[in-house]
Design an enzyme around this catalytic site. Sequence first.
Site, PDB file in Angstrom:
ATOM      1  N   GLU A 290       0.823  -1.221   0.000  1.00 38.98           N
ATOM      2  CA  GLU A 290       0.000   0.000   0.000  1.00 38.98           C
ATOM      3  C   GLU A 290       0.848   1.257   0.000  1.00 38.98           C
ATOM      4  OE1 GLU A 290      -4.377  -1.039   1.861  1.00 38.98           O
ATOM      5  OE2 GLU A 290      -3.173   0.482   2.846  1.00 38.98           O
ATOM      6  N   HIS A 319       8.192 -27.014   0.892  1.00 40.47           N
ATOM      7  CA  HIS A 319       7.515 -28.094   0.169  1.00 40.47           C
ATOM      8  C   HIS A 319       6.428 -27.554  -0.743  1.00 40.47           C
ATOM      9  CE1 HIS A 319       9.620 -31.109   2.636  1.00 40.47           C
ATOM     10  NE2 HIS A 319       9.602 -30.130   3.518  1.00 40.47           N
ATOM     11  N   LYS A 433     -13.182   1.689  -2.317  1.00 39.36           N
ATOM     12  CA  LYS A 433     -14.170   1.986  -1.278  1.00 39.36           C
ATOM     13  C   LYS A 433     -15.296   2.842  -1.870  1.00 39.36           C
ATOM     14  CE  LYS A 433     -11.305   2.009   2.976  1.00 39.36           C
ATOM     15  NZ  LYS A 433     -10.840   2.793   4.111  1.00 39.36           N
TER      16      LYS A 433
HETATM   17  O1  PA5 Z   1      -3.427   1.236   5.731  1.00 41.74           O
HETATM   18  C1  PA5 Z   1      -4.490   1.744   5.454  1.00 41.74           C
HETATM   19  O2  PA5 Z   1      -4.668   2.971   5.463  1.00 41.74           O
HETATM   20  C2  PA5 Z   1      -5.687   0.879   5.125  1.00 41.74           C
HETATM   21  O3  PA5 Z   1      -5.339  -0.456   4.985  1.00 41.74           O
HETATM   22  C3  PA5 Z   1      -6.730   1.005   6.236  1.00 41.74           C
HETATM   23  O4  PA5 Z   1      -6.157   0.574   7.433  1.00 41.74           O
HETATM   24  C4  PA5 Z   1      -7.979   0.178   5.918  1.00 41.74           C
HETATM   25  O5  PA5 Z   1      -8.498   0.578   4.684  1.00 41.74           O
HETATM   26  C5  PA5 Z   1      -9.017   0.364   7.009  1.00 41.74           C
HETATM   27  O6  PA5 Z   1      -9.289   1.725   7.174  1.00 41.74           O
HETATM   28  P1  PA5 Z   1      -9.932   2.282   8.489  1.00 41.74           P
HETATM   29  O7  PA5 Z   1      -9.015   2.041   9.616  1.00 41.74           O
HETATM   30  O8  PA5 Z   1     -10.130   3.731   8.202  1.00 41.74           O
HETATM   31  O9  PA5 Z   1     -11.245   1.569   8.665  1.00 41.74           O
END
Ligand code: PA5
Length: 461
Positions: A290, A319, A433
């Site tokens: 990310e 394996h 989203k």
């Molecule tokens: O790292 C990130 O920003 C994302 O993976 C969020 O953690 C994930 O989308 C969940 O978001 P939130 O904590 O706002 O519900």
Amino acid sequence: MDRIRIDSTNALASSVGEEHGIGPSELASLEKPSRAALAAVLGRRERDLRWLDLPQQAAVHEAILDYAASVQGRFENVVVLGIGGSALGNIALQTALNSPYHNLHLPAGLPRLFVLDNIDPDLVGEFLDGFDPGTTLFNVISKSGTTAETMSQFLIFREALIARLGEAEHREHVVVTTDERAGVLREIVNREGYASFAVPDGVGGRYSVLSPVGLLSSALVGIDIKGLVAGAAAMADACTSGDLAENPALHYAGLQWLMQSRKKKPISVTFAYSHRLASLADWYAQLLAESLGKRRSRAGADVFAGPTPVRAVGVTDQHSQVQLYTEGPFDKWFTILAVDDSDHTVTIPRAYEDLEGVAYLGGRTMNELFQAEREGTRIALTEARRPNVSIHFPSVTPHVVGQYLYLMELAVAVMGEHYGVDAFDQPGVEAGKIAAYALMGRKGYEKRRAEIERGRGGATP
Ligand code: PA5
């Protein structure tokens, strides 16, 4: 003090050859950019990268421990409702620092921990069918306070709690971790009066494990969170030098950058030779993917950047994956997570001493076998000219795990500078989203829904 140690000998040209390994001049070429990258990241500490300071938030750590003490013995289960950065750290800490059988053989006074990081109806429905909300504490975690997966879970379990306990008492079974001010979840906390903790400004989901996001559920299941943050703080101190050779975060970030940009290895495999570290590799996969997987550079050009993280577990994946790793395309580099000292020593009994196929095992320990297999894989990768580094955990303690978490967070932030991308946003995740909101008919997303429908011939799910 037990310190994590990175051994990158087998990522060097002297071990795996010039085509695949890094030469002294390539490393030297990174000295100036690394120094600049570190200064750029640390320079934002006060401004918007507040996660750098999480290990120093002693008052927050005390508040978490106070809350955990106040509910100790009251619940049989703690359930985390969260996803992505609001779940992966929780899973990683539980896997690393509690027994793999914690939920089966509960230490006295401690609850089980479940992290429901999916909305698969079979996962959520099964939980609803099988568990008594009356003995369960729900930790709802969402930084944004709007994520559809987490909010839908919250609505479902809130209703189950109210049905079982009534409006007033259900509030004792919810503790929320969310933004201090923004988001609908904070508004709900204010209305309901739920216990709550804040995800501070400047702490994005994947950099939040050392905030109440990761620490609260850990404290509730008996993990030594002070040891964890002390380890992270020790790593922060070890990563202040601008010298590539002295700063492990700069070193690891430099390796990642050179492996992809110079050695044509877009795939980064974290090979955890430890059951306990396996979920840390999942946590790192999200952090890397990310943070660096970006269409645009910070200058706005299309770059389609980013390494592809892969997670493997030793010895299991010997394996399954190692055939590919040693003989497949030269598109990967490897980080072996190695544990020097296990908590347990398991001896293999002697038996069938006339059968050489098993006799050699008798009287040896599983520890020796495990290490021999790890070394065997390391040697096989190196001989097959596959660059690999080993990160040695002296043992798997809160302090050492805290070191690893901070090391990787800082390293990935520095990688963002090398790759020239914003390591702290996630427009690709947001796009998904928004599309889901539109498809679910959320108010304000009508235009997007119309666009999607036009694009797919008007079909709706
Ligand atoms: O790292 C990130 O920003 C994302 O993976 C969020 O953690 C994930 O989308 C969940 O978001 P939130 O904590 O706002 O519900």
